[in-house]
Design an enzyme around this catalytic site. Structure first.
Site, PDB file in Angstrom:
ATOM      1  N   GLU A  70       0.851  -1.196   0.000  1.00 53.16           N
ATOM      2  CA  GLU A  70       0.000   0.000   0.000  1.00 53.16           C
ATOM      3  C   GLU A  70       0.880   1.238   0.000  1.00 53.16           C
ATOM      4  O   GLU A  70       1.721   1.422   0.872  1.00 53.16           O
ATOM      5  CB  GLU A  70      -0.947   0.041   1.197  1.00 53.16           C
ATOM      6  N   GLU A  95       4.944   4.806   3.773  1.00 58.40           N
ATOM      7  CA  GLU A  95       4.435   6.085   4.267  1.00 58.40           C
ATOM      8  C   GLU A  95       5.611   6.957   4.690  1.00 58.40           C
ATOM      9  O   GLU A  95       6.663   6.443   5.074  1.00 58.40           O
ATOM     10  CB  GLU A  95       3.481   5.838   5.450  1.00 58.40           C
ATOM     11  N   ASN A 122       9.929   7.529   0.233  1.00 56.46           N
ATOM     12  CA  ASN A 122       9.221   7.998  -0.944  1.00 56.46           C
ATOM     13  C   ASN A 122       8.795   6.780  -1.771  1.00 56.46           C
ATOM     14  O   ASN A 122       9.626   6.013  -2.254  1.00 56.46           O
ATOM     15  CB  ASN A 122      10.147   8.907  -1.756  1.00 56.46           C
ATOM     16  N   ASP A 145      -2.859  12.248  -2.108  1.00 52.62           N
ATOM     17  CA  ASP A 145      -3.059  13.695  -2.076  1.00 52.62           C
ATOM     18  C   ASP A 145      -3.409  14.185  -3.483  1.00 52.62           C
ATOM     19  O   ASP A 145      -2.650  13.961  -4.426  1.00 52.62           O
ATOM     20  CB  ASP A 145      -1.780  14.380  -1.597  1.00 52.62           C
ATOM     21  N   LYS A 149      -4.675  22.310  -6.457  1.00 52.75           N
ATOM     22  CA  LYS A 149      -4.331  23.581  -7.084  1.00 52.75           C
ATOM     23  C   LYS A 149      -3.531  23.312  -8.360  1.00 52.75           C
ATOM     24  O   LYS A 149      -2.631  22.485  -8.370  1.00 52.75           O
ATOM     25  CB  LYS A 149      -3.527  24.450  -6.124  1.00 52.75           C
ATOM     26  N   ASP A 181     -11.468  10.373  -3.947  1.00 51.52           N
ATOM     27  CA  ASP A 181     -12.738  11.089  -3.842  1.00 51.52           C
ATOM     28  C   ASP A 181     -12.669  12.414  -4.600  1.00 51.52           C
ATOM     29  O   ASP A 181     -13.545  13.265  -4.456  1.00 51.52           O
ATOM     30  CB  ASP A 181     -13.112  11.333  -2.381  1.00 51.52           C
TER      31      ASP A 181
END
Length: 243
Positions: A70, A95, A122, A145, A149, A181
């Protein structure tokens, strides 16, 4: 002049934060990290992976078993739940946020989960070099993420070239599962992966059905409560021997 660069040449999909951890989280790194956390040789940055480093899964897990990775595991809710339900599969959480890693270790320990390991690094570097080629059965990218923008979209994890990165880690026929989402990012993910030669769609229609192996987390509920639709995608690794 140095032979190697002293900084990353590609933008990363995260911003390194150094928030204060609780006493329990600090303790997790002392008491639980020796079992759960895989220490990796670093390259140019604290979260980098030296290109010569290579993980031996059998050594890390003490056995040979299917491997699920994951990317961006957050606080570990999805991967800890999956590891508890599938003890015959090995799970790897990647993570960069220490508080999330600590929470994952604490929850895994409480649940008696022993088939889970964590890497603080990373993710693209883990997928493209630290994991042996074809060593993973599945790679999960849940709610990365969105960098919504416009000036930040270049930092998105799933962008052109991600197919080669994830494809290196996956065995032939292995699955890349994604969920977000954020509609615009979902469309970008689909466009990118439809064009990558390493993958073919493993779903019909516009979107895949919700992956029933993904536990419903507070993060996903929050997105739904805000009226955002959750979109899943799943792609299959093309056989490298094809043709």
């Amino acid at each position: 002049m140095p032979d190697r660069p002293t900084f990353r040449e590609e933008p990363v999909s995260f911003v390194r934060r150094s928030g204060r951890m609780s006493e329990a989280q600090e303790r997790a790194f002392v008491d639980l990290a020796p079992h759960y956390l895989i220490e990796v040789p670093r390259d140019t940055a604290w979260t980098s992976v030296h290109p010569d480093a290579l993980m031996d899964a059998a050594e890390r897990y003490g056995r040979r078993a299917p491997l699920v990775v994951e990317v961006g595991s957050g606080q570990g809710h999805a991967i800890v739940a999956a590891a508890a339900v599938h003890p015959d599969t090995d799970f790897l959480a990647v993570e960069v946020f220490r508080a999330g890693l600590a929470r994952t270790m604490l929850d895994a320990d409480r649940a008696g989960v022993r088939n889970l390991r964590l890497i603080e690094a990373n993710a693209p570097e883990v997928l493209s070099s630290f994991l042996p080629a074809g060593s993973a059965d599945e790679v999960w990218v849940f709610f990365p993420d969105p960098w919504h923008k416009k000036r930040h979209t270049k930092r998105r994890l799933v962008r052109a070239g991600f197919g080669a990165i994830a494809g290196h880690a996956l065995r032939d026929g292995g699955l890349l599962r994604l969920a977000t989402d954020w509609e615009e990012y979902a469309v970008q993910m689909r466009d990118v992966l439809d064009a990558e030669p390493e993958f073919v769609r493993a779903f019909e229609g516009d979107w895949a059905e919700r992956f029933d192996g993904r536990v419903m987390t507070a993060f996903e509920r929050k997105g739904i409560a805000k009226g955002r639709e959750i979109r899943d995608l799943v792609y299959r690794r093309v056989s490298q021997g094809a043709g």
